[in-house]
Motif scaffolding. Sequence first.
Motif, PDB file in Angstrom:
ATOM      1  N   LEU A 144      -4.797 -22.310  55.505  1.00 17.98           N
ATOM      2  CA  LEU A 144      -4.252 -23.091  54.386  1.00 17.98           C
ATOM      3  C   LEU A 144      -5.275 -23.196  53.275  1.00 17.98           C
ATOM      4  O   LEU A 144      -4.922 -23.171  52.088  1.00 17.98           O
ATOM      5  N   LEU A 145      -6.557 -23.308  53.616  1.00 14.57           N
ATOM      6  CA  LEU A 145      -7.612 -23.337  52.608  1.00 14.57           C
ATOM      7  C   LEU A 145      -7.559 -22.091  51.746  1.00 14.57           C
ATOM      8  O   LEU A 145      -7.604 -22.167  50.507  1.00 14.57           O
ATOM      9  N   GLN A 146      -7.451 -20.927  52.355  1.00 20.86           N
ATOM     10  CA  GLN A 146      -7.386 -19.680  51.600  1.00 20.86           C
ATOM     11  C   GLN A 146      -6.084 -19.580  50.808  1.00 20.86           C
ATOM     12  O   GLN A 146      -6.075 -19.142  49.657  1.00 20.86           O
ATOM     13  N   ALA A 147      -4.982 -19.965  51.453  1.00 18.52           N
ATOM     14  CA  ALA A 147      -3.685 -19.876  50.780  1.00 18.52           C
ATOM     15  C   ALA A 147      -3.675 -20.684  49.489  1.00 18.52           C
ATOM     16  O   ALA A 147      -3.092 -20.267  48.479  1.00 18.52           O
ATOM     17  N   THR A 148      -4.333 -21.849  49.502  1.00 12.84           N
ATOM     18  CA  THR A 148      -4.402 -22.683  48.302  1.00 12.84           C
ATOM     19  C   THR A 148      -5.308 -22.043  47.255  1.00 12.84           C
ATOM     20  O   THR A 148      -4.955 -21.974  46.071  1.00 12.84           O
ATOM     21  N   ALA A 149      -6.465 -21.554  47.684  1.00  8.00           N
ATOM     22  CA  ALA A 149      -7.423 -20.966  46.745  1.00  8.00           C
ATOM     23  C   ALA A 149      -6.915 -19.671  46.135  1.00  8.00           C
ATOM     24  O   ALA A 149      -7.170 -19.382  44.966  1.00  8.00           O
ATOM     25  N   ASP A 165      -9.498 -31.827  48.476  1.00  9.65           N
ATOM     26  CA  ASP A 165     -10.549 -30.900  48.892  1.00  9.65           C
ATOM     27  C   ASP A 165     -10.029 -29.471  48.943  1.00  9.65           C
ATOM     28  O   ASP A 165     -10.731 -28.533  48.550  1.00  9.65           O
ATOM     29  N   LEU A 166      -8.799 -29.289  49.409  1.00 13.20           N
ATOM     30  CA  LEU A 166      -8.215 -27.942  49.413  1.00 13.20           C
ATOM     31  C   LEU A 166      -8.119 -27.388  47.994  1.00 13.20           C
ATOM     32  O   LEU A 166      -8.343 -26.199  47.762  1.00 13.20           O
ATOM     33  N   MET A 167      -7.822 -28.268  47.034  1.00 11.69           N
ATOM     34  CA  MET A 167      -7.675 -27.811  45.649  1.00 11.69           C
ATOM     35  C   MET A 167      -9.005 -27.542  44.962  1.00 11.69           C
ATOM     36  O   MET A 167      -9.037 -26.947  43.886  1.00 11.69           O
ATOM     37  N   THR A 168     -10.109 -27.979  45.565  1.00  5.49           N
ATOM     38  CA  THR A 168     -11.406 -27.583  44.999  1.00  5.49           C
ATOM     39  C   THR A 168     -11.691 -26.113  45.290  1.00  5.49           C
ATOM     40  O   THR A 168     -12.523 -25.489  44.639  1.00  5.49           O
ATOM     41  N   GLY A 169     -10.988 -25.559  46.277  1.00  6.12           N
ATOM     42  CA  GLY A 169     -11.242 -24.181  46.679  1.00  6.12           C
ATOM     43  C   GLY A 169     -10.933 -23.153  45.613  1.00  6.12           C
ATOM     44  O   GLY A 169     -11.533 -22.071  45.605  1.00  6.12           O
ATOM     45  N   MET A 170     -10.012 -23.465  44.698  1.00  3.53           N
ATOM     46  CA  MET A 170      -9.658 -22.466  43.689  1.00  3.53           C
ATOM     47  C   MET A 170     -10.823 -22.168  42.746  1.00  3.53           C
ATOM     48  O   MET A 170     -10.804 -21.167  42.033  1.00  3.53           O
ATOM     49  N   PHE A 171     -11.841 -23.036  42.737  1.00  3.12           N
ATOM     50  CA  PHE A 171     -13.003 -22.827  41.869  1.00  3.12           C
ATOM     51  C   PHE A 171     -14.235 -22.331  42.645  1.00  3.12           C
ATOM     52  O   PHE A 171     -15.313 -22.244  42.073  1.00  3.12           O
ATOM     53  N   ASP A 172     -14.062 -21.993  43.905  1.00  2.00           N
ATOM     54  CA  ASP A 172     -15.204 -21.639  44.769  1.00  2.00           C
ATOM     55  C   ASP A 172     -15.229 -20.135  45.039  1.00  2.00           C
ATOM     56  O   ASP A 172     -14.539 -19.647  45.940  1.00  2.00           O
ATOM     57  N   PRO A 173     -16.026 -19.378  44.290  1.00  3.17           N
ATOM     58  CA  PRO A 173     -16.078 -17.914  44.491  1.00  3.17           C
ATOM     59  C   PRO A 173     -16.540 -17.523  45.892  1.00  3.17           C
ATOM     60  O   PRO A 173     -16.322 -16.388  46.325  1.00  3.17           O
ATOM     61  N   TYR A 174     -17.169 -18.435  46.608  1.00  2.00           N
ATOM     62  CA  TYR A 174     -17.621 -18.150  47.974  1.00  2.00           C
ATOM     63  C   TYR A 174     -16.439 -17.819  48.883  1.00  2.00           C
ATOM     64  O   TYR A 174     -16.597 -17.150  49.913  1.00  2.00           O
ATOM     65  N   LEU A 175     -15.235 -18.259  48.496  1.00  3.36           N
ATOM     66  CA  LEU A 175     -14.054 -18.000  49.305  1.00  3.36           C
ATOM     67  C   LEU A 175     -13.433 -16.633  49.044  1.00  3.36           C
ATOM     68  O   LEU A 175     -12.494 -16.243  49.734  1.00  3.36           O
ATOM     69  N   SER A 209      -9.444 -12.690  44.842  1.00  2.00           N
ATOM     70  CA  SER A 209     -10.348 -13.694  44.283  1.00  2.00           C
ATOM     71  C   SER A 209      -9.651 -15.040  44.151  1.00  2.00           C
ATOM     72  O   SER A 209      -8.417 -15.123  44.012  1.00  2.00           O
ATOM     73  N   VAL A 210     -10.449 -16.097  44.171  1.00  2.00           N
ATOM     74  CA  VAL A 210      -9.886 -17.426  43.937  1.00  2.00           C
ATOM     75  C   VAL A 210      -9.360 -17.502  42.509  1.00  2.00           C
ATOM     76  O   VAL A 210      -9.895 -16.851  41.598  1.00  2.00           O
ATOM     77  N   SER A 241     -12.594 -17.624  37.143  1.00  2.00           N
ATOM     78  CA  SER A 241     -12.925 -17.210  35.772  1.00  2.00           C
ATOM     79  C   SER A 241     -13.366 -18.381  34.890  1.00  2.00           C
ATOM     80  O   SER A 241     -13.971 -18.173  33.838  1.00  2.00           O
ATOM     81  N   VAL A 242     -13.053 -19.628  35.309  1.00  2.42           N
ATOM     82  CA  VAL A 242     -13.414 -20.780  34.476  1.00  2.42           C
ATOM     83  C   VAL A 242     -14.311 -21.772  35.199  1.00  2.42           C
ATOM     84  O   VAL A 242     -14.712 -22.788  34.612  1.00  2.42           O
ATOM     85  N   SER A 243     -14.633 -21.499  36.459  1.00  2.00           N
ATOM     86  CA  SER A 243     -15.414 -22.465  37.233  1.00  2.00           C
ATOM     87  C   SER A 243     -16.768 -22.750  36.593  1.00  2.00           C
ATOM     88  O   SER A 243     -17.287 -23.860  36.699  1.00  2.00           O
TER      89      SER A 243
END
Length: 689
Positions: free
Chosen positions: A417-422, A523-533, A538-539, A543-545
């Motif tokens: 789910l973490l990846q699916a959100t990101a 917390d799941l929605m912070t994942g979209m800005f985390d290139p580590y994922l 890509s998250v 591009s704007v993180s």
Amino acid sequence: MEVVVNRQDRRKRRLVRLFLRLLLISLVFAAACAVGLLSYTKMQGPPPLNVTQTTVYYGADQSIIGEHHQGENRHWLPISSIDTEVIEATLAVEDRKFYSHFGFDPTRIGAAVLANLKTGSKSQGASTITQQYARNLYLSHDKTWKRKWNELLYSLRLEMNYDKDQILEGYLNTVYYGHGAYGIEAAAQHYFGKTAEQLNLAEASMLAGIPKGPSYYSPLFDLERAKKRQGVVLQSMVATGYLNQIEADEAHLEELTFVQNELDQPSTIGPYFQDTVEKELIQTIGIDQALFEAGGLKIYTTLDPQMQKEAEKWVASEMPDSELQTALVAIDPRTGDVKALVGGKDYTESPYNRATEAKRQPGSSFKPFLYYAALENGYTAATTLLSEETTFTIDEGRGSWSPSNFNDNYADDFITLLQATAFSDNIYAVKTHLLLGTDKLVEVAERVGVESKLKNHPSLALGTSGVSPFEMARAYSAFANGGKRVEPRLIRKIVDSEGEVLFEAEPEMTQVLDPKLAFIMTDLMTGMFDPYLNAHTSVTGGSVSHLVSRPIAGKSGSTSSDSWMVGFTPQLVTSVWVGYDKGNLQKPAEGQIAKRIWAQFTEGALKGQLKKEFPVPAGVVGVKMNPENGLLATEDCPTHRVSYFVEGTEPTKPCPPPAADGQPETEVIDEATKEKENLINRLFRWLGN
């Protein structure tokens, strides 16, 4: 001879007596007329003093952000708040006998009548301040005898029913000073950028000379002519004893600074916001339309002028010169206060408010409501589903549907789910939507404040029902504030011209989400800005993180016609939409604009404020989880991200070491079985807490 003389004396005496009798009769008749006239005007009662005034809008910092008036920019002040020198200058040049006459000055009237008879015109006036006030309130400015008579009657009614200070106060608040400024306060603000209480002698004498001919004596039109008129005013003040000659000369020589040289310069701070406030005043709060049009209201709003300017700045900077439009709404999730609102690129070109009126498809920005419902029904950040091309059977077997991921990019494997959100994986979302039952998403969206009618359909998981940017900002606030639904607040207080509070609103918040699950969703929605994922794709916020230097969470969304970015910090939730009023997006680059506006606005709007972390509620634990398989990270499987779980639902199985071929050992399991096992196990764990 003596007889003739006696006859002549008697005739003279008779004529004198006749004259005296006629004079007495005339005086009695005049007195009777005066008594009758005064009695008539007294019986008529006090004439109404209703005057349209300017309604003033104030921002959250108490600064003026806008005004509303019906062509007469007027701010009413009590006489105690008007500079003494303004009063003295006005009395000296307009009506020196104001405090001793009964509304008209017979001597001035007689002199004016003789002058007009000599010239055959009506150019000479003799109106007192009371007469001018009556004319401003009730009559036209036509130079006719009928109007003069009515002016006299109204003047008497004013004098019979109001005291002198009330009349003088009314005059100073209604007299026209040119450039749309009615009353001394509007004039002081327009010409000198200060209140009527702050004017000095030079400024007061300049303004006092304008009403005789506002367009002729305006210093913004002809400063030399205005200075001559100012000299007349100052000399009148010397003649009446208000000044000595030295003071008058010094005031006349003083150089004046005029702060405004344009006519009726409109406010540019949040025009779409002001329209929304006006609509709420009448339709929601119930302020009578007539009262609003009469004006004189002080409306204290929640708008933050600096945030509004920041929003308008980035809209202007990022939006191309085309028909592409945008909308932005920023809300403080802790109170529901609307801090900034933009309804389009240019209010003067299009006052249509897209922030509140437009209903657009939110795309994937709607998924957080779905995933919150999933968390309520046993999902965790570690829940895995298969991401691959999929055809779904819908409508009870009567149809099929094959949604796709952006650029047809699939993991072809199980993702969390973490990846699916990101990654904004559509297959994961639709599977979850159908597994839960489509009513769950509708219920959560309505619970947090989405009021638009939602279509209970499988495609709702991908945001196919129209909503407004305003609704999305409100709904996301529940994630940012620990699960509370907010009532958006645009107006804090309304005060009428008498100082009476007509309306006052306190923040309204209702707990509608579990604080623990609201935080986990955040917390799941912070994942979209985390290139580590980044993995097979890509998250979506990478591009704007780099544009935001504080903890942020959010979700982007896109359809063929709409691009969205809704995101937040603990202090601010911002919803941005970009699209065409009609038609689809035309270039791939247009889909990135909403993210850039959101990121740069968020960074600028919160500049100087604390960089707050999202608070972790009690009962939530963080563990180092491998984001690809949802298992605990180990030395042999070190890739991890700290993810959060309701205590007791966190992963306990360690990530296995890599297999001989370099790939981690994984169980081969039928997807349907895996999905069922994951959901059932997590559901039991969730119910057990």
